[in-house]
Design a protein around this motif. Structure first.
Motif, PDB file in Angstrom:
ATOM      1  N   THR A  79      -4.770   5.178   7.168  1.00  0.00           N
ATOM      2  CA  THR A  79      -4.853   6.317   6.656  1.00  0.00           C
ATOM      3  C   THR A  79      -4.089   7.661   7.180  1.00  0.00           C
ATOM      4  O   THR A  79      -4.143   7.832   8.547  1.00  0.00           O
ATOM      5  N   ARG A  99       3.706  -2.252   4.316  1.00  0.00           N
ATOM      6  CA  ARG A  99       3.879  -3.674   3.955  1.00  0.00           C
ATOM      7  C   ARG A  99       3.370  -4.512   5.037  1.00  0.00           C
ATOM      8  O   ARG A  99       4.233  -5.015   5.897  1.00  0.00           O
ATOM      9  N   SER A 134       1.528   5.557   0.070  1.00  0.00           N
ATOM     10  CA  SER A 134       0.428   6.581   0.545  1.00  0.00           C
ATOM     11  C   SER A 134       0.218   7.504  -0.501  1.00  0.00           C
ATOM     12  O   SER A 134       0.982   7.381  -1.675  1.00  0.00           O
ATOM     13  N   TYR A 158       0.726  -1.099  -0.015  1.00  0.00           N
ATOM     14  CA  TYR A 158       0.009   0.033   0.016  1.00  0.00           C
ATOM     15  C   TYR A 158       0.871   1.293  -0.041  1.00  0.00           C
ATOM     16  O   TYR A 158       1.848   1.310   0.929  1.00  0.00           O
ATOM     17  N   THR A 211       2.489  -4.867  10.630  1.00  0.00           N
ATOM     18  CA  THR A 211       3.030  -4.227   9.354  1.00  0.00           C
ATOM     19  C   THR A 211       4.186  -3.384   9.374  1.00  0.00           C
ATOM     20  O   THR A 211       4.330  -2.658  10.372  1.00  0.00           O
ATOM     21  N   ASP A 239      -4.681  -1.341   5.934  1.00  0.00           N
ATOM     22  CA  ASP A 239      -3.991  -0.448   5.475  1.00  0.00           C
ATOM     23  C   ASP A 239      -4.269   0.842   6.719  1.00  0.00           C
ATOM     24  O   ASP A 239      -4.966   0.648   7.470  1.00  0.00           O
ATOM     25  N   TYR A 277      -5.546   4.120  11.989  1.00  0.00           N
ATOM     26  CA  TYR A 277      -5.863   2.518  11.401  1.00  0.00           C
ATOM     27  C   TYR A 277      -7.090   1.908  12.294  1.00  0.00           C
ATOM     28  O   TYR A 277      -7.153   2.635  13.609  1.00  0.00           O
TER      29      TYR A 277
END
Length: 320
Positions: A114, A86, A78, A76, A93, A112, A124
């Motif tokens: 924010t 990752r 940004s 993911y 993560t 993921d 998150y």
């Protein structure tokens, strides 16, 4: 009935709308889900064999041309392409700052994150994994880059909708598992103050303006007085009903674009709403239909990309 008649009139204007010229920048149905680079000059997409030699994120200029590989790993990324997120096995993560490769870890269990606008803070959620979604506890965490997470809220049947500013989150969810309705609210992380913007059975398509001052959202399957597309200031106050319905994206802090919902096979129409003027104008039609809502506006608000339902190509047009 009034809203239905207005929608029919708006959709009926498609025959009068001029077609906006677009160009195919990717062909062969290879590339759904393209996103703009922060400088608005190119599109990123995930691809791999057999079309590409290896799996990774690839890039093509907004004008088309040669496709090059931008990132060799899958992660993911940004919005400003400053971080790679990752997820690994278990709870860990890894977040990597791309400019220097420095890393830290968070226990997101594969979710993921924010990011705030300058990507120095993130939020998150971690939710219960069993039971009815409406009754599952979802815990909201925030952390500074390279910092430790802290829990700031517990919701039921909800989550994070974005950052209003560096100290304020926009959230939605129920305060108790047995409640019927959800709240759409802001949460100040400095003092814990909660401001409820709206209460409804549920919220869909929650979309913050680029400056965080306004939010668009859709309410459906509720009462006639609540259902519809709404625009509201994140500082509070009464919402404004938007008398049209469809897929929408912010163009800039003061304008958003909408493709009205239609069942006919005609080309999709692109309409623009000016918040300050409180009014619409039709920019034109796309000459195509958009496949599965796959369209995006460049960060500078000048270009629009979409996946054509006609030929599967990714096309780009310059907005009027």
């Amino acid at each position: 009935m009034k809203r239905l008649l207005l929608t029919l009139v708006l959709v009926g204007t498609s025959a009068l709308a001029a077609t906006l010229p677009s160009r195919a920048v990717l062909s062969g149905e290879c590339c759904p889900g393209t996103v703009w680079t922060p400088d608005s000059k190119a599109l990123l997409f995930l691809d791999g064999p057999p079309a590409r030699a290896s799996t990774g994120f690839y890039e093509v200029a907004a004008t088309g041309g040669t496709v090059t590989r931008r990132f060799s790993s899958v992660a993911y990324f940004s919005p400003r392409l400053r971080w790679a997120v990752r997820p690994s096995t278990g709870e860990t993560t890894v977040l990597e700052r791309l400019v220097d490769g420095k890393r830290f870890t968070l226990p997101t269990y594969g979710a993921d994150v924010t990011w705030n606008d300058d990507e120095t803070r993130l939020a998150y959620t971690r939710s219960d994994t069993s039971g009815n979604y409406d009754r599952r506890a979802t815990r909201v965490f925030v952390a500074d880059a390279f910092g430790s997470p802290r829990a700031v809220a517990t919701l039921y049947g909800g989550g994070v909708s974005g950052w209003v500013d560096d100290d304020t989150l926009l959230l939605s969810g129920k305060s108790a598992p047995g409640n019927r309705d959800r709240d759409l609210f802001t949460l100040n992380l400095r003092n814990g103050a909660k401001k409820t913007l709206r209460t409804a059975l549920g919220f869909r398509g929650i979309s913050l303006s680029p400056d965080g001052k306004r939010v668009l959202y859709t309410i459906s399957f509720d009462s006639a007085a609540r259902n519809g597309l709404w625009l509201q200031a994140t500082a509070g106050g009464s919402p404004t009903e938007i008398n049209d319905y469809g897929a929408y994206r912010w163009r800039d802090a003061g304008r958003f674009l909408l493709i009205p919902l239609k069942s006919a096979g005609d080309a999709h129409v692109l309409r623009q709403y000016d918040v300050k003027a409180n009014g619409w104008n039709t920019l034109g039609d796309l000459g195509h239909q958009v496949r599965q809502g796959d369209w995006n506006i460049s960060p500078d608000g000048k270009l629009l990309s979409f996946l054509s339902a006609r030929d599967g190509n990714v096309r780009v047009l310059t907005l009027p």
